[in-house]
Design an enzyme around this catalytic site. Structure first.
Site, mmCIF file in Angstrom:
data_model
loop_
_atom_site.group_PDB
_atom_site.id
_atom_site.type_symbol
_atom_site.label_atom_id
_atom_site.label_comp_id
_atom_site.label_asym_id
_atom_site.label_seq_id
_atom_site.Cartn_x
_atom_site.Cartn_y
_atom_site.Cartn_z
ATOM 1 N N GLU A 163 24.803 41.823 -41.459
ATOM 2 C CA GLU A 163 25.562 40.942 -42.287
ATOM 3 C C GLU A 163 27.084 41.183 -41.801
ATOM 4 O OE1 GLU A 163 25.027 41.358 -46.697
ATOM 5 O OE2 GLU A 163 27.086 41.525 -46.868
ATOM 6 N N LYS A 203 31.102 48.706 -48.968
ATOM 7 C CA LYS A 203 30.979 49.884 -49.956
ATOM 8 C C LYS A 203 29.716 50.643 -49.491
ATOM 9 C CE LYS A 203 29.289 46.742 -53.197
ATOM 10 N NZ LYS A 203 28.818 46.251 -54.513
ATOM 11 N N ALA A 236 23.544 45.688 -66.634
ATOM 12 C CA ALA A 236 24.816 44.922 -66.091
ATOM 13 C C ALA A 236 24.109 43.791 -65.337
ATOM 14 C CB ALA A 236 25.308 46.084 -64.923
ATOM 15 N N VAL A 237 25.091 43.207 -64.533
ATOM 16 C CA VAL A 237 24.650 41.670 -63.992
ATOM 17 C C VAL A 237 23.683 41.552 -63.089
ATOM 18 C CG1 VAL A 237 26.383 42.215 -62.156
ATOM 19 C CG2 VAL A 237 25.931 39.984 -62.520
ATOM 20 N N SER A 282 18.437 41.626 -51.871
ATOM 21 C CA SER A 282 19.755 40.978 -51.606
ATOM 22 C C SER A 282 19.778 39.485 -51.944
ATOM 23 C CB SER A 282 19.811 40.866 -49.728
ATOM 24 O OG SER A 282 20.775 40.208 -49.551
ATOM 25 N N GLY A 283 21.040 39.150 -52.352
ATOM 26 C CA GLY A 283 21.366 37.706 -52.817
ATOM 27 C C GLY A 283 22.206 37.857 -54.049
ATOM 28 N N GLY A 284 22.850 39.115 -53.964
ATOM 29 C CA GLY A 284 23.695 38.907 -55.215
ATOM 30 C C GLY A 284 23.393 38.532 -56.599
ATOM 31 N N LYS A 293 16.715 46.941 -45.894
ATOM 32 C CA LYS A 293 18.031 46.338 -46.633
ATOM 33 C C LYS A 293 19.265 46.839 -46.111
ATOM 34 C CE LYS A 293 20.634 44.235 -49.519
ATOM 35 N NZ LYS A 293 21.233 45.129 -50.274
ATOM 36 N N HIS A 326 24.085 70.648 -15.740
ATOM 37 C CA HIS A 326 23.069 69.809 -16.552
ATOM 38 C C HIS A 326 22.062 69.513 -16.002
ATOM 39 C CE1 HIS A 326 25.406 70.692 -20.215
ATOM 40 N NE2 HIS A 326 26.404 70.064 -19.771
ATOM 41 N N HIS A 329 19.801 44.919 -42.962
ATOM 42 C CA HIS A 329 20.363 43.626 -43.284
ATOM 43 C C HIS A 329 21.634 43.624 -43.543
ATOM 44 C CE1 HIS A 329 21.374 40.814 -46.557
ATOM 45 N NE2 HIS A 329 20.587 40.109 -46.046
ATOM 46 N N ASN A 330 22.133 44.511 -44.250
ATOM 47 C CA ASN A 330 23.638 44.618 -44.490
ATOM 48 C C ASN A 330 24.474 44.809 -43.217
ATOM 49 O OD1 ASN A 330 22.558 44.557 -47.266
ATOM 50 N ND2 ASN A 330 24.090 45.569 -48.001
ATOM 51 N N ASN A 383 21.017 49.521 -54.503
ATOM 52 C CA ASN A 383 21.143 49.584 -53.080
ATOM 53 C C ASN A 383 21.220 51.231 -52.845
ATOM 54 O OD1 ASN A 383 21.960 47.278 -51.779
ATOM 55 N ND2 ASN A 383 23.885 46.961 -52.507
ATOM 56 N N ASN A 420 19.227 49.556 -71.564
ATOM 57 C CA ASN A 420 20.355 49.964 -70.973
ATOM 58 C C ASN A 420 20.984 51.191 -71.723
ATOM 59 O OD1 ASN A 420 22.380 49.108 -68.962
ATOM 60 N ND2 ASN A 420 23.599 49.257 -70.886
HETATM 61 P P1 NDP Z 1 26.304 48.651 -61.474
HETATM 62 O O1 NDP Z 1 26.069 49.075 -60.250
HETATM 63 O O2 NDP Z 1 27.674 48.242 -62.121
HETATM 64 O O3 NDP Z 1 25.914 49.633 -62.443
HETATM 65 C C1 NDP Z 1 26.288 49.465 -63.955
HETATM 66 C C2 NDP Z 1 24.680 49.806 -64.497
HETATM 67 O O4 NDP Z 1 24.384 51.157 -64.263
HETATM 68 C C3 NDP Z 1 24.881 49.676 -66.045
HETATM 69 O O5 NDP Z 1 23.554 49.268 -66.586
HETATM 70 C C4 NDP Z 1 25.105 51.005 -66.329
HETATM 71 O O6 NDP Z 1 24.740 51.555 -67.769
HETATM 72 C C5 NDP Z 1 24.234 51.780 -65.435
HETATM 73 N N1 NDP Z 1 24.539 53.039 -65.196
HETATM 74 C C6 NDP Z 1 25.364 53.856 -64.523
HETATM 75 N N2 NDP Z 1 25.669 55.028 -64.433
HETATM 76 C C7 NDP Z 1 24.428 55.545 -65.267
HETATM 77 C C8 NDP Z 1 23.972 56.745 -65.565
HETATM 78 N N3 NDP Z 1 24.418 57.934 -65.173
HETATM 79 N N4 NDP Z 1 22.679 56.820 -66.151
HETATM 80 C C9 NDP Z 1 22.333 55.755 -66.719
HETATM 81 N N5 NDP Z 1 22.404 54.437 -66.517
HETATM 82 C C10 NDP Z 1 23.794 54.256 -65.658
HETATM 83 O O7 NDP Z 1 25.488 47.182 -61.988
HETATM 84 P P2 NDP Z 1 25.250 45.999 -60.843
HETATM 85 O O8 NDP Z 1 24.450 45.179 -61.780
HETATM 86 O O9 NDP Z 1 26.198 45.377 -60.213
HETATM 87 O O10 NDP Z 1 24.290 46.842 -59.800
HETATM 88 C C11 NDP Z 1 22.977 47.412 -60.026
HETATM 89 C C12 NDP Z 1 22.370 47.702 -58.724
HETATM 90 O O11 NDP Z 1 22.238 46.718 -57.920
HETATM 91 C C13 NDP Z 1 23.256 48.752 -58.130
HETATM 92 O O12 NDP Z 1 22.279 49.893 -57.393
HETATM 93 C C14 NDP Z 1 24.035 48.164 -56.991
HETATM 94 O O13 NDP Z 1 24.382 48.690 -55.704
HETATM 95 C C15 NDP Z 1 23.100 47.022 -56.597
HETATM 96 N N6 NDP Z 1 23.561 45.530 -56.393
HETATM 97 C C16 NDP Z 1 22.964 44.799 -55.540
HETATM 98 C C17 NDP Z 1 23.561 43.553 -55.232
HETATM 99 C C18 NDP Z 1 22.897 42.802 -54.460
HETATM 100 O O14 NDP Z 1 23.211 41.741 -53.985
HETATM 101 N N7 NDP Z 1 21.594 43.242 -54.178
HETATM 102 C C19 NDP Z 1 24.784 43.108 -55.734
HETATM 103 C C20 NDP Z 1 25.246 44.033 -56.514
HETATM 104 C C21 NDP Z 1 24.707 45.400 -56.812
HETATM 105 P P3 NDP Z 1 25.856 51.310 -68.723
HETATM 106 O O15 NDP Z 1 26.069 50.077 -69.267
HETATM 107 O O16 NDP Z 1 25.359 52.432 -70.163
HETATM 108 O O17 NDP Z 1 27.189 52.101 -68.367
#
Ligand code: NDP
Length: 481
Positions: free
Chosen positions: A192, A262, A11-12, A127-129, A185, A453, A188-189, A101, A32
């Protein structure tokens, strides 16, 4: 295998982190759960030269030993499912990093589980999105010192960099064992949340004094050139300056006033409560978001309650703006003090050897709360073993200077009916912790009255009880049991 690092979760966050590793010259494997995403990432970024695997076993085989794997999937069940699938495929000595997270107690549980398989687990707060993940986040890794020897350099390479006295410093450092990184972390949040609440209160006050959103944007931009210099102040000015294309109004006036969350802010406050650490300014920020997202409560109260309408009577606008700036700075310092104190107490409780100065240093770039103030905080913690940030000489003198303005702002806001749960809570904390004596003596007297007490006395050793239901004489409590 020939890949130096593997990233699971495309994911992103995960895909950006994988590109960041590749940009730093690391041969990077990607995987993935859903293959289409892996395929797309590999196709969109040929320059990264990813080793993309459809099968988890193939992915594991593509890695050099000991294997280094970063998991970046949906926190919670996604992380557990990924770990469970990995365990049978890994060999003793392999290192798994969770960059999601995660709640720190989950990280402690996972670390223990992997340790039983002779695997290393690193819970790394990131952290940093999405931009941070690609260009350099702040990274807070926890786990065994041994595992840090294997992944520390790579994490430091991809982290944000800040100019320090010794040149470029990475915003990544070893935090402590098991859940220490994710705990830091989490705090930190929490900070924030408080930072953003204070900014909101400052904006409300500027608005109450008659400033338009665009004028307030100018004020925040100006503040960003001084002591308040920080990412959140900078983007506040950008958000306030934004005009809605559809209505021509400031965007901030057309956004529904309900703030989401969140969970990491809530975790911070829950942990503060568990450890008995006063972190009320951070708690007020979490509660303020909860209140904003309670439409029934707000509707009922708005219909029933009267009071001043939030217009702040100001004779000298420039002087008032400067007062608000100082109140914002002082409140911000309190939130940092509360968060860092929480880290200190937790470290003692969970057996982590956390260097608070180093924590402040790695927050100086890459993360959401990056701020000029952190330079000063890092230096103060490095100079002496502080019980609280507030005792640091430059911090205490800064707060002393801001005191009159801070109090004027809290008083003015209160009289005008501008809600300032953050500012007022921070100021009360300041007065509470510096007080030579507090009203807790009366509380303890009441507790002795209704529940026997007992209490201690200021003038002699021992534990005492007043016979409230009898002749009201004082007895030595130890003798009565
Ligand atoms: P998401 O939190 O949206 O998670 C999606 C990813 O998780 C996909 O790759 C998905 O695979 C996989 N996934 C979900 N469920 C399962 C499962 N049961 N088994 C295996 N894989 C699974 O992705 P983000 O990129 O937004 O975030 C990733 C992590 O980073 C999260 O923990 C999030 O909290 C953290 N985060 C941190 C941020 C920051 O600023 N530090 C900002 C945003 C997120 P599939 O494609 O197969 O569905």
């Amino acid at each position: 295998g020939s890949a130096q690092i593997g990233v699971i979760g495309m994911a992103v966050m995960g895909s950006n982190l994988a590109r960041n590793f590749a940009n730093h010259g690391y041969r990077t494997a990607i995987y993935n759960r859903t293959w289409a995403k892996t395929e797309a990432v590999a196709k969109d970024h040929p320059e990264a030269n990813f080793i993309a695997s459809e099968d988890l076993g193939e992915f594991v085989d593509s890695l050099e030993k000991p294997r280094r794997i970063v998991i970046m999937v949906k926190a919670g069940a996604g992380t557990d499912a990924t770990i469970d699938a990995l365990i049978p495929l890994l060999e003793p000595g392999d290192i798994v990093v969770d960059g999601g997270n995660a709640f720190f107690q989950d990280t402690r549980r996972r670390e223990e589980k992997l340790r039983a398989h002779d695997l290393h687990f690193v819970g790394a707060g990131i952290s940093g999105g999405e931009t941070g993940a690609l260009e350099g986040p702040s990274i807070m890794p926890g786990g065994s010192p041994h595992s840090y020897e294997y992944v520390g350099k790579m994490l430091e390479d991809i982290s944000a960099k800040v100019d320090g006295p010794n040149g470029e410093e990475p915003c990544c450092t070893y935090i402590g064992t098991d859940g220490a990184g994710h705990f830091v972390k989490m705090v930190h949040n929490g900070i924030e949340y408080a930072d953003m609440q204070f900014i909101g209160e400052a904006y409300d006050l500027l608005k109450g004094a008659g400033l338009s959103a665009a004028e307030a944007a100018d004020v925040f931009a100006q503040w960003n050139t001084g002591d308040l210099d920080s990412y959140l102040i900078e983007i506040t000015s950008e958000v306030l300056r934004q005009t809605d294309a559809e209505t021509g109004k400031p965007l901030v006036d057309v956004i529904v006033d309900a703030a989401g969350m969140k969970g990491t802010g809530t975790w911070t406050v829950q942990e503060a409560l568990n450890l008995g650490v006063p972190a009320a300014a951070i708690a007020e920020a979490v509660f303020a978001r909860a209140a904003s997202s309670s439409p029934e409560l707000r509707k009922a109260a708005e219909a029933a309650l009267t009071g001043p309408d939030g217009v702040v009577e100001v004779e000298d606008r420039a002087a008032f703006v400067e007062d608000v700036r100082q109140a914002l700075w002082a409140s911000k310092v309190i939130a940092y003090a509360q968060g860092l104190h929480l880290i200190k107490v937790a470290a003692k409780d969970y057996g982590w050897d956390i260097d608070v100065a180093a924590v402040a240093r790695i927050w100086r770039a890459g993360c959401i709360i990056r701020a000029k103030l952190l330079d000063r905080i890092a230096n103060e913690y490095a100079a002496g073993n502080l019980e609280t940030l507030l005792e640091a000489p430059s911090i205490a003198s800064g707060l002393a200077e801001s005191n009159p303005a801070w109090r004027r702002v809290v008083a003015k806001a209160t009289l005008a009916g501008v809600p300032i749960p953050g500012f007022s809570s921070a100021l009360s904390y300041y007065d509470l912790v510096r007080a030579p004596r507090t009203n807790a003596a009366l509380t303890q007297g009441l507790r002795d009255f209704f529940g026997s007490h007992t209490y201690r006395r200021v003038d002699k050793e021992g534990t005492f009880h007043t016979v409230w239901s009898g002749d009201r004489s004082e007895v030595n409590a130890e003798d009565t049991h």
